[in-house]
Design a protein around this motif. Structure first.
Motif, PDB file in Angstrom:
ATOM      1  N   GLY A   1      26.102 -56.378 -15.499  1.00  7.64           N
ATOM      2  CA  GLY A   1      25.058 -55.947 -14.579  1.00  7.64           C
ATOM      3  C   GLY A   1      25.548 -55.051 -13.463  1.00  7.64           C
ATOM      4  N   ARG A   2      26.770 -54.557 -13.585  1.00 12.72           N
ATOM      5  CA  ARG A   2      27.321 -53.727 -12.506  1.00 12.72           C
ATOM      6  C   ARG A   2      26.563 -52.418 -12.338  1.00 12.72           C
ATOM      7  N   GLU A   3      25.976 -51.901 -13.445  1.00 12.62           N
ATOM      8  CA  GLU A   3      25.242 -50.634 -13.353  1.00 12.62           C
ATOM      9  C   GLU A   3      23.997 -50.757 -12.495  1.00 12.62           C
ATOM     10  N   THR A   4      23.396 -51.934 -12.457  1.00 10.68           N
ATOM     11  CA  THR A   4      22.152 -52.125 -11.702  1.00 10.68           C
ATOM     12  C   THR A   4      22.381 -52.812 -10.363  1.00 10.68           C
ATOM     13  N   THR A   5      23.626 -53.113 -10.046  1.00 10.44           N
ATOM     14  CA  THR A   5      23.944 -53.787  -8.791  1.00 10.44           C
ATOM     15  C   THR A   5      24.305 -52.742  -7.742  1.00 10.44           C
ATOM     16  N   SER A   6      23.751 -52.879  -6.553  1.00 11.00           N
ATOM     17  CA  SER A   6      24.008 -51.905  -5.498  1.00 11.00           C
ATOM     18  C   SER A   6      25.456 -51.990  -5.025  1.00 11.00           C
ATOM     19  N   PHE A   7      25.934 -50.858  -4.496  1.00  9.44           N
ATOM     20  CA  PHE A   7      27.303 -50.829  -3.981  1.00  9.44           C
ATOM     21  C   PHE A   7      27.454 -51.812  -2.824  1.00  9.44           C
ATOM     22  N   ARG A   8      26.429 -51.941  -2.024  1.00 15.19           N
ATOM     23  CA  ARG A   8      26.494 -52.856  -0.881  1.00 15.19           C
ATOM     24  C   ARG A   8      26.679 -54.297  -1.350  1.00 15.19           C
ATOM     25  N   THR A   9      25.967 -54.675  -2.392  1.00 18.13           N
ATOM     26  CA  THR A   9      26.111 -56.032  -2.920  1.00 18.13           C
ATOM     27  C   THR A   9      27.523 -56.259  -3.445  1.00 18.13           C
ATOM     28  N   LYS A  10      28.081 -55.218  -4.089  1.00 19.30           N
ATOM     29  CA  LYS A  10      29.423 -55.361  -4.648  1.00 19.30           C
ATOM     30  C   LYS A  10      30.458 -55.575  -3.556  1.00 19.30           C
ATOM     31  N   TRP A  11      30.443 -54.706  -2.550  1.00 25.60           N
ATOM     32  CA  TRP A  11      31.506 -54.847  -1.551  1.00 25.60           C
ATOM     33  C   TRP A  11      31.277 -56.046  -0.646  1.00 25.60           C
ATOM     34  N   HIS A  12      30.040 -56.521  -0.558  1.00 27.55           N
ATOM     35  CA  HIS A  12      29.793 -57.771   0.172  1.00 27.55           C
ATOM     36  C   HIS A  12      30.496 -58.942  -0.508  1.00 27.55           C
ATOM     37  N   ARG A  13      30.704 -58.844  -1.811  1.00 27.54           N
ATOM     38  CA  ARG A  13      31.343 -59.940  -2.544  1.00 27.54           C
ATOM     39  C   ARG A  13      32.840 -59.997  -2.295  1.00 27.54           C
ATOM     40  N   TYR A  14      33.493 -58.838  -2.214  1.00 24.45           N
ATOM     41  CA  TYR A  14      34.951 -58.886  -2.058  1.00 24.45           C
ATOM     42  C   TYR A  14      35.437 -58.543  -0.645  1.00 24.45           C
ATOM     43  N   LEU A  15      34.546 -58.044   0.221  1.00 28.30           N
ATOM     44  CA  LEU A  15      34.968 -57.742   1.589  1.00 28.30           C
ATOM     45  C   LEU A  15      35.502 -58.976   2.322  1.00 28.30           C
ATOM     46  N   PRO A  16      34.855 -60.155   2.214  1.00 26.40           N
ATOM     47  CA  PRO A  16      35.422 -61.336   2.896  1.00 26.40           C
ATOM     48  C   PRO A  16      36.847 -61.664   2.439  1.00 26.40           C
ATOM     49  N   LEU A  17      37.146 -61.381   1.174  1.00 27.35           N
ATOM     50  CA  LEU A  17      38.508 -61.608   0.687  1.00 27.35           C
ATOM     51  C   LEU A  17      39.495 -60.670   1.375  1.00 27.35           C
ATOM     52  N   CYS A  18      39.085 -59.410   1.551  1.00 26.11           N
ATOM     53  CA  CYS A  18      39.945 -58.442   2.230  1.00 26.11           C
ATOM     54  C   CYS A  18      40.171 -58.839   3.685  1.00 26.11           C
ATOM     55  N   LEU A  19      39.131 -59.339   4.343  1.00 23.39           N
ATOM     56  CA  LEU A  19      39.270 -59.776   5.733  1.00 23.39           C
ATOM     57  C   LEU A  19      40.192 -60.996   5.827  1.00 23.39           C
ATOM     58  N   THR A  20      40.119 -61.863   4.822  1.00 20.52           N
ATOM     59  CA  THR A  20      41.020 -63.023   4.791  1.00 20.52           C
ATOM     60  C   THR A  20      42.468 -62.575   4.670  1.00 20.52           C
ATOM     61  N   VAL A  21      42.712 -61.560   3.851  1.00 22.60           N
ATOM     62  CA  VAL A  21      44.063 -61.014   3.716  1.00 22.60           C
ATOM     63  C   VAL A  21      44.543 -60.439   5.046  1.00 22.60           C
ATOM     64  N   ALA A  22      43.660 -59.705   5.729  1.00 21.97           N
ATOM     65  CA  ALA A  22      44.029 -59.119   7.018  1.00 21.97           C
ATOM     66  C   ALA A  22      44.405 -60.209   8.019  1.00 21.97           C
ATOM     67  N   ALA A  23      43.620 -61.290   8.053  1.00 22.77           N
ATOM     68  CA  ALA A  23      43.916 -62.399   8.967  1.00 22.77           C
ATOM     69  C   ALA A  23      45.234 -63.069   8.596  1.00 22.77           C
ATOM     70  N   TYR A  24      45.469 -63.239   7.308  1.00 22.36           N
ATOM     71  CA  TYR A  24      46.724 -63.845   6.838  1.00 22.36           C
ATOM     72  C   TYR A  24      47.924 -62.991   7.238  1.00 22.36           C
ATOM     73  N   LEU A  25      47.821 -61.686   7.022  1.00 20.31           N
ATOM     74  CA  LEU A  25      48.932 -60.796   7.353  1.00 20.31           C
ATOM     75  C   LEU A  25      49.214 -60.801   8.850  1.00 20.31           C
TER      76      LEU A  25
END
Length: 654
Positions: free
Chosen positions: A220-244
């Protein structure tokens, strides 16, 4: 059916039969590992580690590297607080019995196999593929180092939380972004990911995998908005930033130690290619496994190991492209392997053991996906009632059964290598005879049991033609010290210090040798350096305390013993503090110290004799007799105690 999909059967995760089969496959081959001892790094990390013995060190566990308990010499790039916490819980539960630690590893392996089944079923929608992948992973012999060796728990914790995070990530599509029921899923996912980061540094690659999966693999990636996609992995990136940020604050930098600073980056690249080739070979053909692989640097594209790595990379790239076009979801397996293996390919940052089997524990999941997919595809293409179809299906079953039996037998046999230090080191040297570290450790095994000629032989061989290893020089110095060849011993100790200025053992033994030589000022100086380098080293503090005591520096001796007992409760320090308190007339303090000693070692006859002396002074004759007799059970020829028993028995009979 959409192009690139994996043909699957309806999910039946509620059926417990698959879980039962996988639990048996994961557990049975490792049952013989439960009888193994503490080996290799287990001893310093568990038996000699104050952080593992008391919950009061929790702050230090999360605020420093794995080896920081060793003081200045413990600086490393390893930040794995969950490993030390697991050791702490096991130590408080099982004490010094290795069985409990091995049991935890086996239980974690079982949990990982079950998680892999769930993740694979969710990822590919194919129950048969999921069962085969998890079964192969459960049995693969390359995992024995991670499961049969207690110190391998870091890979188990990492893999458990990595898979749990991925499973929760895959389930995010079940909830609409911003929906109330989505936040608990996000929270659980981030908690699992944070625990993965606190297990091992390889977890840092997860956001990159999530990003690639989100944009190139999720249904379903073709019909999923870019905003929805990055909302899913952005918290993971922020967790990495906090860890570092936290890691930099706690450790001073992300990687405070560089093992090979002179290795040029061009060689790092070439060695990474060579390492990839070696890892691929071990995945496909897991034989001649060993606990230590000597690292030989590659500096040319013509190096056979580099060429083999290039061939492996080309084959993997070609297969990846083919799968991308014809079985798109399965091509993710190569990305999984590449991402999770990448952090251990930089030889500049890696320790003495650049290549290790345990580094394949998490990456091997991708390999198991590929093999399971190929077997599933072959089985389904051979379906039918024709003689050819039946033959092909039987061939697939026979092939899988043969691989499973080979894996299981190899795993059971490999577990035996981790039985004791001597067995492990001997087996390793059979395939890696020039492993200085392992040969030095084998010499220590011999010296611990009093076989000094055998120890000297191993340490002399360990020196080898190359650069000497500081612990080898130190151990040879200790041998010469015991032989009273003081000039040679001093030279060896100083060579070890020159190679590793923060290595505490040469300072401590050099100080003890100076005491024997009557060079008291030099001894005092070296003792001070030793305790400054390793403030939590109870052996160094106790040795310094004895030196101070013998030369009438009572207050300073008491301080060293007190700091030793504070660092890690031990009978030697507590008994000396009890004796000092007894001599000064502080009977209550003496009783407290002797009791603390018995809490550590219930067979400590010195503490029993001390308590008996206290009871006798306080007129408690029956208690004194009981304490003396208890102490005599482990020291039956102690003349002072025997005389006291006769004397007190006469008094009691009057």
């Amino acid at each position: 059916m959409p192009k690139g999909a994996v043909r699957g059967e309806p999910r039946k995760s509620q059926d417990p039969s698959a879980f039962l089969i996988l639990m048996l496959l994961a557990a049975l081959p490792y049952l013989n590992s439960l009888a193994n001892s503490f080996v290799y790094d287990d001893r310093p990390q568990i038996l000699e580690n104050p952080y593992v013995h008391s919950f009061r060190y929790l702050g230090r566990i999360f605020g420093s590297t794995v080896w920081s308990f060793e003081g200045a010499q413990g600086v490393s790039n390893y930040y794995r607080p969950l490993m030390t916490v697991a050791y702490l819980v096991c130590y408080r539960t099982f004490g010094r019995l290795p069985y409990g630690f091995h049991l935890l590893n086996v239980l974690l392996h079982i949990a990982i196999v079950l998680l892999l089944f769930l993740v694979t079923e969710r990822l590919f929608g194919d129950r048969l593929l999921s069962l085969l992948a998890a079964g192969l992973f459960a049995l693969h012999p390359i995992h024995t180092e991670s499961v049969a060796w207690i110190a391998g728990i870091t890979d188990l914790e990492l893999s458990f939380f990595f898979l749990l995070t991925f499973l929760l990530y895959l389930r995010l599509a079940d909830s609409a972004p911003g929906a109330a029921r989505a936040w608990p899923a996000y929270g659980l996912m981030l908690i699992a990911y944070l625990l993965g980061l606190l297990s091992k540094e390889q977890a840092l690659v997860f956001p990159a995998l999530a990003l690639v999966y989100e944009h190139f693999y999720r249904p379903g990636r073709e019909t999923t908005s870019f905003r929805t996609k990055w909302h899913r992995y952005l918290p993971l990136c922020l967790t990495v930033a906090a860890y570092l940020a936290f890691r930099r604050l706690a450790l001073g930098s992300f990687a405070p130690s560089v093992s090979r600073p002179t290795l040029p980056w061009s060689s790092v690249f070439l060695n990474a290619i060579a390492l990839i080739g070696s890892y691929l070979v071990k995945l496909v053909w897991p034989v001649h496994l060993t606990a230590f692989y000597v690292f030989h640097e590659s500096h040319s594209l013509r190096d056979p190991r580099v060429l083999a790595g290039l061939v492996g990379l080309i084959l993997c790239a070609g297969l990846f492209v083919w799968l991308w076009r014809h079985a798109h979801p399965v091509s993710f397996a190569f990305l999984w392997m590449g991402a999770t293996l990448a952090p251990v390919l930089n030889a500049r940052w890696m320790p003495a053991q650049v290549f290790a089997e345990r580094y394949l524990y998490l990456p091997s999941i991708g390999f198991c996906w590929l093999v399971a997919w190929a077997a599933t595809l072959a089985w389904r293409k051979a379906s039918g009632k024709s003689a050819r179809g039946i033959f092909l299906q039987r061939s697939v079953v026979f092939g899988l059964a043969a691989v499973a039996c080979f894996y299981a037998v190899a795993t059971v046999r490999r577990n035996r290598d981790w039985r004791t230090d001597e067995v492990l080191y001997r087996r390793t040297l059979e395939s890696q005879p020039d492993a200085q570290l392992i040969r030095t450790n084998l010499g220590v095994v011999y010296s611990d049991r009093g076989d000094w000629p055998a120890a000297e032989r191993e340490w002399t061989l360990a020196l080898g033609p190359g650069k000497p290893y500081a612990p080898t020089l130190h151990n040879l110095g200790l041998l010469r010290k015991n032989q009273r060849r003081y000039s040679e011993a001093a030279d060896l100790f100083n060579q070890a210090i020159a190679l590793r200025p923060k290595y505490v053992d040469p300072y401590k033994n050099l100080a003890e040798m100076y005491v024997q030589m009557g060079r008291l000022d030099d001894a005092d100086s070296k003792f001070k350096q030793a305790v400054a380098l390793a403030p939590l080293d109870t052996d160094a503090r106790n040795s310094y305390g004895h030196f101070l005591l013998e030369h009438g520096r009572i207050a300073e001796a008491r301080e060293q013993f007190a700091r030793s007992a504070e660092a890690d409760a031990n009978s030697e320090a507590c008994d000396n503090l009890g004796d000092l308190a007894l001599d000064s007339g502080d009977l209550q303090e003496a009783r407290t110290r002797y009791a603390a000693s018995l809490a550590v070692n219930q067979f400590d006859n010195r503490a029993y004799f001390g308590l008996a002396t206290l009871d006798e002074r306080q007129g408690r004759i029956a208690d004194a007799l009981r304490e003396y007799r208890t102490g005599l059970e482990t020291d039956p020829r102690n003349p002072i105690a025997l005389d006291a028993v006769h004397r007190l028995a006469d008094r009691a009979s009057q």
